[in-house]
Design a protein around this motif. Structure first.
Motif, PDB file in Angstrom:
ATOM      1  N   ILE A  70       0.846  -1.182   0.000  1.00 26.40           N
ATOM      2  CA  ILE A  70       0.000   0.000   0.000  1.00 26.40           C
ATOM      3  C   ILE A  70       0.884   1.235   0.000  1.00 26.40           C
ATOM      4  N   SER A  71       0.453   2.256  -0.726  1.00 24.66           N
ATOM      5  CA  SER A  71       1.177   3.524  -0.754  1.00 24.66           C
ATOM      6  C   SER A  71       0.154   4.639  -0.940  1.00 24.66           C
ATOM      7  N   ARG A  72       0.615   5.856  -0.737  1.00 18.14           N
ATOM      8  CA  ARG A  72      -0.295   6.987  -0.882  1.00 18.14           C
ATOM      9  C   ARG A  72       0.446   8.190  -1.411  1.00 18.14           C
ATOM     10  N   ASP A  73      -0.308   9.053  -2.071  1.00 17.93           N
ATOM     11  CA  ASP A  73       0.203  10.337  -2.538  1.00 17.93           C
ATOM     12  C   ASP A  73      -0.705  11.387  -1.930  1.00 17.93           C
ATOM     13  N   ASN A  74      -0.251  12.015  -0.861  1.00 19.46           N
ATOM     14  CA  ASN A  74      -1.104  12.972  -0.156  1.00 19.46           C
ATOM     15  C   ASN A  74      -1.426  14.189  -1.000  1.00 19.46           C
ATOM     16  N   ALA A  75      -0.538  14.566  -1.868  1.00 22.15           N
ATOM     17  CA  ALA A  75      -0.798  15.724  -2.728  1.00 22.15           C
ATOM     18  C   ALA A  75      -1.972  15.463  -3.663  1.00 22.15           C
ATOM     19  N   LYS A  76      -2.188  14.198  -3.970  1.00 22.41           N
ATOM     20  CA  LYS A  76      -3.287  13.838  -4.865  1.00 22.41           C
ATOM     21  C   LYS A  76      -4.453  13.202  -4.114  1.00 22.41           C
ATOM     22  N   ASP A  77      -4.316  13.075  -2.780  1.00 23.47           N
ATOM     23  CA  ASP A  77      -5.358  12.399  -1.993  1.00 23.47           C
ATOM     24  C   ASP A  77      -5.690  11.051  -2.616  1.00 23.47           C
ATOM     25  N   THR A  78      -4.672  10.315  -2.932  1.00 23.53           N
ATOM     26  CA  THR A  78      -4.839   9.030  -3.602  1.00 23.53           C
ATOM     27  C   THR A  78      -4.056   7.959  -2.866  1.00 23.53           C
ATOM     28  N   VAL A  79      -4.675   6.796  -2.739  1.00 23.84           N
ATOM     29  CA  VAL A  79      -4.008   5.638  -2.152  1.00 23.84           C
ATOM     30  C   VAL A  79      -3.972   4.527  -3.197  1.00 23.84           C
TER      31      VAL A  79
END
Length: 124
Positions: A70-79
């Motif tokens: 699992i990973s996330r990109d907080n700038a894109k609000d995407t997991v």
């Protein structure tokens, strides 16, 4: 209005890989845990993985450890959920969810927002 939209599901052969994405909109979830659950018809949702907002620490269900990431990109609000070495028993509808708390949980009832789900089918 809060929305979580999953994508990336599909049909794959055993041993193959898929990457699921979940884009959040309507508010910012960068402070909160985001997670993935899966559900087979007639069964309770099963915890797959969760990731914190700050240090990106992650937790996994026993059945997917070592195969899923699992990973996330907080700038894109995407997991994201990278799924490798898929098995037929991974077949399920996969849901992303957000827990508006700063404490990790594997309980689906403790997550506040849910996507509509995306089907993953692994053929043998």
């Amino acid at each position: 209005q809060v929305q979580l939209v999953e994508s990336g599901g599909g049909l794959v052969q055993a041993g193959g890989s898929l990457t699921l994405s979940c884009a959040a909109s309507g508010r910012t979830f960068s402070r909160y845990y985001m997670g993935w659950f899966r559900q087979v018809s007639g069964k309770e949702p099963e915890f797959v993985a969760a990731i914190s907002s700050g240090d990106g620490s992650s937790k996994y269900g026993d059945s997917v450890k070592g195969r899923f990431t699992i990973s996330r990109d907080n700038a894109k609000d995407t997991v994201y959920l990278q799924m490798n070495t898929l098995k037929p028993e991974d077949t399920a509808v996969y849901f992303c969810a957000v827990r508006t708390a700063l404490i990790y949980s594997v309980s689906p009832g403790s997550y506040d927002y849910w996507g509509q789900g995306t089907q993953v089918t692994v053929s043998s």
